[in-house]
Structures are given as C-alpha cells and as structure tokens.
Motif scaffolding. Structure first.
Motif, PDB file in Angstrom:
ATOM      1  N   LEU A 361       0.853  -1.187   0.000  1.00  0.00           N
ATOM      2  CA  LEU A 361       0.000   0.000   0.000  1.00  0.00           C
ATOM      3  C   LEU A 361       0.884   1.231   0.000  1.00  0.00           C
ATOM      4  N   ILE A 362       0.779   2.034  -1.045  1.00  0.00           N
ATOM      5  CA  ILE A 362       1.661   3.184  -1.222  1.00  0.00           C
ATOM      6  C   ILE A 362       0.885   4.470  -0.995  1.00  0.00           C
ATOM      7  N   THR A 363       1.348   5.266  -0.035  1.00  0.00           N
ATOM      8  CA  THR A 363       0.735   6.560   0.257  1.00  0.00           C
ATOM      9  C   THR A 363       1.743   7.661  -0.021  1.00  0.00           C
ATOM     10  N   GLY A 364       1.248   8.887  -0.004  1.00  0.00           N
ATOM     11  CA  GLY A 364       2.143  10.025  -0.203  1.00  0.00           C
ATOM     12  C   GLY A 364       1.398  11.210  -0.756  1.00  0.00           C
ATOM     13  N   PRO A 365       1.974  12.396  -0.597  1.00  0.00           N
ATOM     14  CA  PRO A 365       1.349  13.618  -1.089  1.00  0.00           C
ATOM     15  C   PRO A 365       1.193  13.622  -2.607  1.00  0.00           C
ATOM     16  N   ASN A 366       0.368  14.500  -3.087  1.00  0.00           N
ATOM     17  CA  ASN A 366       0.213  14.684  -4.534  1.00  0.00           C
ATOM     18  C   ASN A 366       1.546  15.084  -5.159  1.00  0.00           C
ATOM     19  N   SER A 367       1.763  14.603  -6.373  1.00  0.00           N
ATOM     20  CA  SER A 367       2.988  14.893  -7.140  1.00  0.00           C
ATOM     21  C   SER A 367       4.244  14.347  -6.469  1.00  0.00           C
ATOM     22  N   GLY A 368       4.073  13.347  -5.621  1.00  0.00           N
ATOM     23  CA  GLY A 368       5.221  12.782  -4.938  1.00  0.00           C
ATOM     24  C   GLY A 368       5.882  11.648  -5.696  1.00  0.00           C
ATOM     25  N   LYS A 494       4.245   1.463   2.240  1.00  0.00           N
ATOM     26  CA  LYS A 494       5.320   2.258   1.666  1.00  0.00           C
ATOM     27  C   LYS A 494       4.810   3.681   1.440  1.00  0.00           C
ATOM     28  N   GLN A 495       5.715   4.631   1.428  1.00  0.00           N
ATOM     29  CA  GLN A 495       5.344   6.013   1.150  1.00  0.00           C
ATOM     30  C   GLN A 495       6.414   6.676   0.310  1.00  0.00           C
ATOM     31  N   VAL A 496       6.013   7.699  -0.434  1.00  0.00           N
ATOM     32  CA  VAL A 496       6.994   8.486  -1.176  1.00  0.00           C
ATOM     33  C   VAL A 496       7.526   9.566  -0.247  1.00  0.00           C
ATOM     34  N   GLU A 497       8.812   9.743  -0.260  1.00  0.00           N
ATOM     35  CA  GLU A 497       9.478  10.634   0.684  1.00  0.00           C
ATOM     36  C   GLU A 497       9.387  12.087   0.247  1.00  0.00           C
ATOM     37  N   GLN A 501       9.488  20.105   2.074  1.00  0.00           N
ATOM     38  CA  GLN A 501       8.272  20.370   1.302  1.00  0.00           C
ATOM     39  C   GLN A 501       8.386  20.014  -0.173  1.00  0.00           C
ATOM     40  N   LEU A 502       9.431  19.289  -0.541  1.00  0.00           N
ATOM     41  CA  LEU A 502       9.600  18.881  -1.928  1.00  0.00           C
ATOM     42  C   LEU A 502       9.807  17.367  -1.989  1.00  0.00           C
ATOM     43  N   PRO A 503       9.304  16.735  -3.047  1.00  0.00           N
ATOM     44  CA  PRO A 503       9.454  15.286  -3.147  1.00  0.00           C
ATOM     45  C   PRO A 503      10.893  14.892  -3.482  1.00  0.00           C
ATOM     46  N   THR A 504      11.357  13.807  -2.874  1.00  0.00           N
ATOM     47  CA  THR A 504      12.658  13.249  -3.224  1.00  0.00           C
ATOM     48  C   THR A 504      12.506  12.117  -4.238  1.00  0.00           C
TER      49      THR A 504
END
Length: 539
Positions: A361-368, A494-497, A501-504
């Motif tokens: 299950l992958i979570t994370g902010p928009n555009s991440g 899992k999540q996108v880092e 305030q910016l995606p890695t």
C-alpha cells in the motif's frame, strides 16, 4: 498463436500501431491496462527499429506480451548471442538496413491502389501505369532479403535459429517460386515452374515488363502479313506508317492483361499468404532484437540536444533474470522508469520487492511520484516479458500471466452506474481474471461514495485480492485504510518521501498522512489566494 503483422494489415494501408491488446481473459494485458500503463509512450521510448515491419512487430509485442518462461528466455538468449558475437550483429544490421531501404516498394505492391495507365501517382499508396515497376521492386526486396539470410552464418540461439528457419521454409513454398519466376498463366490459373512440370496445358509466361520483343515482333509481322493480303500488289513501304496507330493498341491490351491476370492476382495471393507473412515477421523480429539493443545503449549513455552526457555514470541496463514460481514475484534493484528516465541521468532509482508479501500500500502527497513509480514497476514487467532490457542494476522476476493497472474512470451515460459503479465493474473484471501469477496495480479504490462506504468497499476488495494471492499494489491517500491493514498485519506500507516540502521521489517504509494539496494548488495557480485574486480582477 500470434497473428502475423501482414494478416493484421489485411484490408488497410500498413501502419505501425496496428496490433491491439487481447481480451481480458486471453492476453497478458487488456485495453484498459494498455492505456493506463501508457504503452504507446513505452513504444516510443524503446522503438529503434529501422523497418516498418520491425516497428509493427515491436508494437505487437508490447500489445501482446509473452506469457511463457521458455519463450522469454529464448528471446533473451538471442540478444546475449548478438552481444557476444559482434560480427553476427553487424551482419544482421546490414541486412536489416538494406531491407529498410526497399521494404515500402513491397507494401506498395501489396496494398497500393492502381490508377490506370494515364494517371499520375500523387500519394504513397497510389500506383501509376500497369504496376510492372512496383512488381519488380517488390520482388527484388523479398528475394534480396531471403538471399542475404540464406548466406548468413547459422546462429546458435534457439530464437535466432527459429527466425532463420522461417526464411528457409519460405524458400520451399509456391510463393517464393513465383517471386523467382517464371510465372505461367494458363486455364488452370497462375502456376509456378514446379506446378508446370509434366504439364502439356498451353500457358503464357508472364514477364514483368511492358515491352516484350518477341511479342512485339510477332505483332509487327502479323500486321505486315495482313497488309500484304488485303492490299496485294498495292502494298507500299508507306503502308506501315498507316498501320502504326494499330500498334498503339498494344500498350493498353498487353499492359491491362498483365495487370489484371498476373500482377493483381499475384499481389493478392502474396498479401493473403501465411508463408509471406511469416517471412516478413522474421525480418521484423530481427529488427526488434536490434531495437532492444539500441534502446539499452541509448538509455545507458544519454545525450543532450548537442552532445553526449559525459559527466554522469553509465546508466545500468539489464536483461532480467526470470525464475519459475507458483506466485508472481519481482525483485527490482535501483530500477528507473523506462520512459521518464531515458535521457535523464538524474532520475531517481528505487528498490522494490514483492516476493512473500502479496499486498503493498503506497501513500504520499500529490505529485510525490506514487503513480510514476507504479508505472515503473508495470512497464518494467511488460518490457521484461517481451525480452527487452530494463533500466535497473538487477532484476529478478517471474512471468506474470496478467498485468492489470486500474485508474479512476469517468462514467458514461450508458453505464447507468455513476463513477463508483463504473470503477467497481472494472475492479470486478480484474479480480475475476487475475490469478496468483498476476500483477495488479489499483490507483485509488471506491471513488465517488462516502468515506465510510469507501473504507468498507476498499477493505473488501483488497482482502479479496490478498486471499486470491496475486501481487497487488494500491496507490492511495486514504491512510486510515492502510492503518486498518497494518493493524491486521496484512501487507506492507510504503510512502513516497518528502524533504523540505519537496518530493525526493524515493520510496521508503511508512505511511504518509499528508497530501500537500495546497502546494500543488499553488504550483498550478489555483490556491485560495489565486481564486481570491481572480475574483478581485473581475470586479
């Protein structure tokens, strides 16, 4: 059995993107997954084929990928042989390059529109005159290609041997004999030299040229004899001048006869021939293998608009190792997106493993980068299953019998179900068609209903996929749903880092509980402040 490209082209002018995904119950990917995975974009990235048939074969491979371990490994072994034998690779490149220069003449013969003797061709699909030139050029293309392949040193890999054997088999067919000539026209139809053996039935030998010296000589002698018979002693050397207009009838009569009784029937036969289709496919398969190698080289050594990028390390490209497994598995080390990473050495690589856990299950902010990463996984699996390289340091996979990718769908009036029902129908179709050997990506679930109902429906669906045993990846903003499965000790979170305030664009363990919708709104110019400014400017 895969349909030959020539058969797909029947009734249409040849186009590269002519193959289509199979039905959801038959193929590895269906039309929905084909669109969601953006296979057209994958094709544009991988396509370094120089022939039209090579490009069409590559596109067919992407639309209808292989689903057996032996077939995939055989294709990989062919690439490894070409890597290990530069001389063989160079010879195949030479053969394919020559074919690329002449192949359109063959397609013009097979699919062109005859305009008549007096018209002028203005489009690529039009044939002026009686078709003699197009026939000669088309036959020259096929015969030259076959001759070059026959002279080739026999390869060792099973896949390359099978391709060469297709060509050898073609030389034993009636179609090849007709292409070599002579072609006989008799009351029994068109016959090859083998079919004429022992036959006493009168026949006309077809020669693909309008001016036939023997025939012209016989016509002239005949006219002179007629003149002598009818004019008798009144015959004068000037008589042939008056009979010359009769010779003009020779052109439309002979040309029309050859076109209608030889060229058109022959081209129709070639177009419908399984043997010709297999021979063309063989050319396309060779070009496809070379395209894979050029793609790997281009990805590994990116270039800018003006020069090669020399200050960046070579980007790793691998032929994945395939393993036999009872459930779908994948282990990707430092994998990059096959499309977005091409020409972009700074694209962020990620590791991803699904060997024992069946649900991620992958979570994370928009555009991440959630969606981009899931497309990296599915596009890599797809490329692996057509025998191609993928951008990774290492990759171990099992064959997926199905690759599904569900995205939010817009309901149609004819559905009568609304957004929630439309998406649920798609999810149901995927669920029923999937097995323990399937790879399933679900981009959000149960949209278009209340939060409570979304939680219940999503939980039921994911539990169903988990119990079925297929590898399932969910992209979601619903961290409460992920919390539920973690509490049940089902799946991996899992999540996108994000940093500062910016995606890695790195995929890490954990659950993201933020969306950063305000950041995206500001980026596209539609935040609360932007809305207030728009309204203020209208006063």
């Amino acid at each position: 059995m895969t349909q030959a490209v020539l058969k797909i082209w029947t009734g249409i002018w040849p186009v590269v993107k002519s193959a289509s995904p199979l039905d959801i119950s038959e193929g590895v990917i269906d039309q929905g997954a084909f669109d969601a995975i953006e296979v057209d974009e994958v094709f544009e990235a991988v396509n370094y084929a120089t022939t039209m048939i090579g490009q069409a074969v590559l596109y067919r491979s992407l639309a209808q990928p292989l689903d057996t371990l032996d077939a995939i490994v055989a294709k990989q072994d062919a690439i490894k042989e070409l890597q290990a034998d530069p001389a063989l690779k160079a010879e195949l490149e030479r053969i394919v390059a020559l074919a690329a220069a002449d192949e359109k003449s063959f397609y013009l013969l097979l699919f062109g529109e005859f305009l008549g003797s007096m018209a002028t061709a203005r489009a690529e699909h039009e044939i002026e005159g009686f078709g003699y030139l197009q026939y000669r050029r088309g036959m020259r293309f096929m015969l030259k290609f076959v001759a070059d392949i026959k002279a080739l040193t026999s390869p060792k890999s099973v896949y390359l041997q099978a391709i060469i054997n297709k060509i050898i088999h073609f030389t034993e067919t009636r179609d090849y004999s007709l292409m070599q000539g002579p072609v006989y026209l008799s009351e029994r139809g068109i016959q090859s030299k083998e079919q004429r053996k022992g036959s006493w039935v009168p026949a006309v030998i077809f020669k693909p040229k309008l001016f036939k010296p023997l025939l012209i000589g016989l016509v002239v002698i005949g006219l002179l004899i007629l003149a002598q018979v009818f004019l008798g002693d009144g015959f004068s050397p000037i008589v042939p001048i008056f009979l010359a207009p009769l010779l003009l009838a020779y052109i439309p009569i002979v040309g029309g006869y050859d076109r209608d009784n030889a060229i058109i029937p022959l081209r129709d036969g070639y177009r419908q021939s399984s043997a010709v289709g297999e021979a063309l496919d063989a050319l396309g398969q060779l070009d496809e293998l070379l395209s894979f190698m050029r793609y790997a080289e281009a990805y590994a050594n990116p270039v800018t608009d003006t020069q090669q990028v020399t200050d960046m390390p070579c980007q790793p490209m691998v032929l994945p190792e395939f393993v036999s497994a009872t459930k779908q598995q994948l282990n990707l080390h430092a994998v990059k997106n096959p499309v977005l990473g091409k020409g972009n050495p700074t694209y962020v690589a990620n590791d991803f493993v699904m060997e024992h856990e069946r649900l991620v299950l992958i979570t994370g902010p928009n555009s991440g980068g959630k969606t981009a990463f899931c497309k990296t996984v599915t596009q890599s699996q797809l490329l692996a299953q057509i025998g191609c390289f993928i951008p990774a340091e290492a990759a171990t996979l099992s064959v997926a019998d199905k690759i599904f990718y569900q995205v939010p769908e817009i309901s149609q009036l004819s559905d009568g179900e609304g957004r929630f029902g439309t998406e649920l129908k798609r999810t149901k179709d995927i669920f029923l068609a999937s097995t323990a050997n399937s790879l399933v990506v679900l981009d959000e679930l149960s949209e278009g209903t209340t939060f409570e109902e979304k939680m219940e429906s999503s939980t039921n669906v994911l539990n169903g996929f988990y119990r079925k045993g297929c590898n399932t990846i969910l992209i979601t903003h619903n961290h409460q749903l992920v919390d539920h499965f973690m509490a049940e000790k089902i799946g991996v979170a899992k999540q996108v880092e994000f940093g500062a305030q910016l995606p890695t664009y790195k995929l890490i363990a954990g659950i993201s509980r933020v969306s950063h919708a305000d950041r995206v709104a500001k980026k596209i110019g539609f935040s609360k402040q932007d809305i207030d400014n728009y309204l203020a400017s209208e006063r």
